[in-house]
Design a protein around this motif. Structure first.
Motif, PDB file in Angstrom:
ATOM      1  N   TYR A 235      23.897 -71.706  70.482  1.00 46.35           N
ATOM      2  CA  TYR A 235      23.963 -70.843  70.821  1.00 46.35           C
ATOM      3  C   TYR A 235      22.626 -70.891  72.139  1.00 46.35           C
ATOM      4  O   TYR A 235      21.721 -70.837  71.614  1.00 46.35           O
ATOM      5  CB  TYR A 235      24.407 -69.681  70.994  1.00 46.35           C
ATOM      6  CG  TYR A 235      25.588 -69.795  69.917  1.00 46.35           C
ATOM      7  CD1 TYR A 235      26.754 -69.293  69.987  1.00 46.35           C
ATOM      8  CD2 TYR A 235      25.250 -70.600  68.296  1.00 46.35           C
ATOM      9  CE1 TYR A 235      28.240 -69.376  69.554  1.00 46.35           C
ATOM     10  CE2 TYR A 235      26.980 -70.192  67.835  1.00 46.35           C
ATOM     11  CZ  TYR A 235      27.993 -69.671  68.186  1.00 46.35           C
ATOM     12  OH  TYR A 235      28.828 -70.054  67.802  1.00 46.35           O
ATOM     13  N   LEU A 236      22.858 -70.073  73.239  1.00 43.17           N
ATOM     14  CA  LEU A 236      20.999 -70.189  74.037  1.00 43.17           C
ATOM     15  C   LEU A 236      21.342 -68.191  73.913  1.00 43.17           C
ATOM     16  O   LEU A 236      22.193 -68.326  74.613  1.00 43.17           O
ATOM     17  CB  LEU A 236      21.603 -70.658  75.275  1.00 43.17           C
ATOM     18  CG  LEU A 236      20.915 -71.569  74.853  1.00 43.17           C
ATOM     19  CD1 LEU A 236      20.747 -72.536  76.666  1.00 43.17           C
ATOM     20  CD2 LEU A 236      19.858 -72.099  74.438  1.00 43.17           C
ATOM     21  N   PRO A 237      20.365 -67.515  73.599  1.00 44.65           N
ATOM     22  CA  PRO A 237      20.467 -66.126  74.278  1.00 44.65           C
ATOM     23  C   PRO A 237      20.796 -65.924  75.324  1.00 44.65           C
ATOM     24  O   PRO A 237      19.652 -66.109  76.090  1.00 44.65           O
ATOM     25  CB  PRO A 237      18.973 -65.678  73.398  1.00 44.65           C
ATOM     26  CG  PRO A 237      17.829 -66.792  73.215  1.00 44.65           C
ATOM     27  CD  PRO A 237      18.685 -67.830  73.122  1.00 44.65           C
ATOM     28  N   LEU A 238      21.228 -64.997  75.579  1.00 42.15           N
ATOM     29  CA  LEU A 238      21.472 -63.804  76.948  1.00 42.15           C
ATOM     30  C   LEU A 238      20.554 -63.114  76.999  1.00 42.15           C
ATOM     31  O   LEU A 238      20.651 -61.853  76.000  1.00 42.15           O
ATOM     32  CB  LEU A 238      22.432 -63.697  77.002  1.00 42.15           C
ATOM     33  CG  LEU A 238      23.363 -65.079  77.607  1.00 42.15           C
ATOM     34  CD1 LEU A 238      25.140 -64.821  77.705  1.00 42.15           C
ATOM     35  CD2 LEU A 238      23.004 -65.790  78.348  1.00 42.15           C
ATOM     36  N   HIS A 239      19.827 -62.934  77.967  1.00 43.04           N
ATOM     37  CA  HIS A 239      19.316 -61.336  78.205  1.00 43.04           C
ATOM     38  C   HIS A 239      19.159 -60.424  79.132  1.00 43.04           C
ATOM     39  O   HIS A 239      20.292 -60.688  79.936  1.00 43.04           O
ATOM     40  CB  HIS A 239      17.137 -61.785  78.717  1.00 43.04           C
ATOM     41  CG  HIS A 239      17.118 -63.028  77.555  1.00 43.04           C
ATOM     42  ND1 HIS A 239      15.931 -62.349  76.633  1.00 43.04           N
ATOM     43  CD2 HIS A 239      17.106 -63.646  77.601  1.00 43.04           C
ATOM     44  CE1 HIS A 239      15.851 -63.104  75.569  1.00 43.04           C
ATOM     45  NE2 HIS A 239      16.160 -65.005  76.834  1.00 43.04           N
ATOM     46  N   GLY A 240      19.071 -59.139  78.981  1.00 42.82           N
ATOM     47  CA  GLY A 240      19.908 -58.409  80.485  1.00 42.82           C
ATOM     48  C   GLY A 240      18.523 -57.995  80.855  1.00 42.82           C
ATOM     49  O   GLY A 240      16.816 -58.497  80.832  1.00 42.82           O
TER      50      GLY A 240
END
Length: 736
Positions: free
Chosen positions: A184-189
């Motif tokens: 998985y790749l992290p998603l940022h706010g």
């Protein structure tokens, strides 16, 4: 893997009893202090429903489950077990200490586990992967233990998942960095005032689905147009890495030919590669936001554990013999098989008494049954070897400060057993009529000495029993009553290990001790020939005391000990008193003749003497012999001999020069170096033991935690004159 719904989370406060080994996963968490192991365990327990973050009411008192876990783990200086349930599987999470001093607890966790999660902090970058962590990875690789990597602290400023993934691939991938890839790749706010964008969710590389945690609950959706291009390159590399590990040799050709491999095939190949220990997925984890039930990445990690990690059925059990050493057939993970279990941790509870954490490898353990307890052969560390029958007390599943009752513990599972009075860490539990002994796991040798004595008479009365209980809990400690220095020495792995031992003696057993300087076992010998006359003549009414003897003393080669020779002629010393003279000189030699250290490597020759027909006696000639030896010593040059050890230092190649230079500074003589595997060297040297009292600490600092050493006594040899004079001065001050 990562896309299944959680169909059977464990209820908070419940005790899970596994019905079959196929529904068990034993997972050890490995990582240095501060990497986030304990926080991750708490987050996984929260997601699985094993704890309630808001706390719950027990007997009218609100109790925080998080506080319970933290209390139980004593700030991560000991192995702890937290069982959770997910998708019908019982997951035993074994949280290990990050301090190098508590590697014994780590090795116990590795023994009990079937797979490992390596926890790495993104906030620390490459420095977050210590040399000790790399050593443990290599050990897992040597036995084929499946491993995955979890990157934590993504919420920290300047934390980079992509950079840490690259570092992990370079560090752990070896010749095949494509065996270490993210799922998985992290998603940022949105970016905050500090310039850091918080992680709000994950993008599945295989499914190309978004898992959003921003609301406090995990939700799934399709990616938007901006997110899809971000994963294309990483997804292609992951698919190629999975296919490279596939048992289907046609799959790569089909993929390179443009065929779209279906998701089900990729997931199944991924799970098989992870279980074989040939592919190591990287996942991201972040704590839950305030009020949220699920931490970021916890669901994905639980799915990996249940879907990709092996069951106990797939792992080979340790070899077994009879307690007498006779070969026995290997045991298998069968609840109906012969009972074979192992004590992986021992602790003391103020209310329950001794509690043993036990991994069952074969058979089924039940409360109240009589079992056989086999010792583990660590007598040299102060651990009594034993073969006794004992009755099993209550079986429980630990969580925080609670113990939840179990009605059985089947093969593959882990449980706490109460009231095994003689049990020590490493012991084997087997059937009363079919006793077994498991091969011990590798335990580091404690090499930091701690000399102690009771603070008061009351402490002295309790000290022996308390130390016996302390070393029963920790097989990495060694208790020694040194016959030469008469010191009580507790050998530890490091400063933190030493501090914990002293604290447990004080708080758990109510014993106060004083730490005193550790002494090495020195010897004395004659530097040249000498002679002495012992005259013991007293008359005080009745029978007196009369004995005179003359001796010659000469040095012998090292290792010769004490040699006594009788050359009396003409009966000057009656034959019945010759052994008395020998007994006297040997007793004086044991007490020392200069600085109070045993005399060695001399020949003492009895040449002449006188006796009285009435007043001579055994005691008189013993005294005369001792006086003669002391007079001979006063006229001779006495050398102090110090013990010399051969040490073997296993260290990364980059630190070999520093290690050799350091050993030379300790009056060491380097004997040679040799390769001991890729990037590792073995340095052999002879070093005076007085110079390596704290070498366990100094080597750790010098080699950044990658070095290990062993020591073996070789011989005693003369101490340099200036050091010998210093020892004599200190001895004179000590004796007043």
């Amino acid at each position: 893997m990562g896309d299944k719904a959680n169909t059977n989370p464990g209820a908070a406060g419940s005790a899970t009893t596994a019905d079959h080994p196929s529904s068990i996963r034993n997972v050890v968490l490995v990582g240095h202090t501060g990497s986030g192991k304990t926080t991750l365990v708490e987050a996984l327990a929260l997601t699985a429903g094993a704890v309630n973050r808001a706390g719950r009411v027990e007997d009218g008192t609100t109790v925080s489950d998080y506080d319970e876990i933290e209390h139980r783990q004593e700030r991560s200086v000991q192995l702890s077990l937290v069982p959770v349930e997910w998708n019908g599987c019982k997951i035993n999470l074994l949280d290990t200490p990050g301090y190098a001093d508590f590697v014994g607890e780590l090795r116990a966790g590795l023994r009990a586990a079937d797979a490992a999660l390596f926890i790495v902090s993104a906030a620390e970058g490459a420095e977050g992967i210590t040399g000790a962590t790399r050593v443990v990875w290599d050990e897992c690789e040597a036995v084929g233990m499946p491993r995955a990597i979890v990157i934590t602290h993504l919420e920290a400023a300047r934390a980079g998942f992509e950079e840490m993934t690259r570092v992990c691939a370079e560090t752990f991938g070896g010749d095949d960095p494509d065996a270490v890839l993210p799922l998985y790749l992290p998603l940022h706010g949105p970016t905050g005032p500090d310039g850091h964008a918080p992680v709000t969710g994950l993008m599945g590389l295989l499914t190309q689905r978004v898992f959003d945690y921003s609301s406090g609950e995990r939700s799934e959706s399709a990616p938007n147009g901006e997110q899809t291009p971000l994963v294309a390159e990483a997804r292609d590399r992951l698919i190629e890495g999975i296919i490279a590990e596939s048992e289907d040799e046609t799959l790569m050709d089909r993929y390179l030919g443009g065929e779209d491999i279906d998701l089900k095939t990729l997931v199944e190949d991924l799970e098989r590669a992870v279980a074989r220990g040939t592919f190591h997925p990287v996942l991201a984890a972040a704590p839950a936001a305030e009020g949220a039930r699920q931490g970021i990445g916890t669901v994905e990690l639980l799915e990996l554990v249940t879907g990709g990690f092996p069951t106990p059925l797939e792992r080979e059990a340790p070899a077994v013999t009879t307690p007498q050493g006779r070969t026995r057939p290997a045991v298998s993970c069968d609840p109906e098989g012969p009972l074979a279990a192992e004590v992986i941790k021992t602790s003391s509870d103020p209310y329950v008494g001794r509690v043993s954490l036990v991994r069952v490898f074969s058979g089924t353990l039940r409360p109240d049954e009589i079992v056989h307890l086999s010792g583990h052969g660590l007598e040299d560390r102060g651990h009594e070897d034993h073969d006794v029958d004992e009755r099993i007390g209550a079986l429980t599943s630990p969580f925080g400060k609670q113990q939840r009752t179990l009605n059985r513990c089947i093969a593959g599972d882990i449980a706490c057993v109460a009231k095994l009075v003689r049990a020590e860490t490493g012991d084997t539990i087997s059937a009363k009529d079919d006793p077994l002994l498991m091969a011990p796991w590798d335990m580091p040798d404690p090499l930091l000495p701690l000399a102690i004595r009771a603070h008061s008479k009351a402490d002295e009365d309790k000290l022996s029993h308390s130390l016996a209980r302390l070393v029963a809990e920790d097989p990495t400690m060694r208790l020694e009553q040194n016959p030469d220095t008469h010191q009580l020495v507790l050998w530890c792995l490091g400063e933190a290990h030493k501090d914990v031992a002293l604290e447990r003696l004080r708080t758990r057993y109510g014993v106060q001790v004083d730490v005193i300087p550790h002494k090495v076992s020195l010897r004395e010998t004659f530097g040249d020939r000498s002679a002495g006359r012992g005259r013991h003549v007293k008359q005080s009414g009745g029978h007196g005391q009369y004995a005179i003897c003359e001796i010659a003393v000469e040095p012998l080669p090292a290792g010769s000990g004490i040699e006594f020779v009788d050359k009396v002629v003409g009966g000057a010393v009656p034959r019945q008193f010759i052994p008395s003279v020998e007994k006297g000189v040997r007793a004086q030699a044991a007490r020392g003749v200069a600085a109070g250290h045993p005399l060695v490597d001399v020949r003492i020759t009895l040449l002449d003497g006188k006796a009285h027909s009435v007043d001579s006696s055994d005691a008189a000639f013993q005294t005369a012999g001792a006086l003669a030896l002391r007079e001979a010593a006063s006229e001779a040059k006495i050398h102090l001999l110090e013990p010399v050890a051969e040490i073997q230092v296993l260290v990364s190649d980059e630190y070999v020069g520093a290690v050799m230079s350091d050993l030379s500074g300790r009056r060491g003589r380097v004997q040679g170096t040799e390769q001991a595997g890729p990037g590792r060297s073995l340095v052999r040297a002879e070093v005076p033991e007085i110079e390596i009292g704290r070498y366990a600490l100094d080597l750790r600092s010098l080699s950044h935690g990658t070095g290990r050493f062993s020591r073996t006594y070789v011989r005693h040899e003369p101490m340099p004159p200036q050091l010998a004079d210093k020892v004599r001065e200190e001895q004179e001050k000590a004796t007043g």
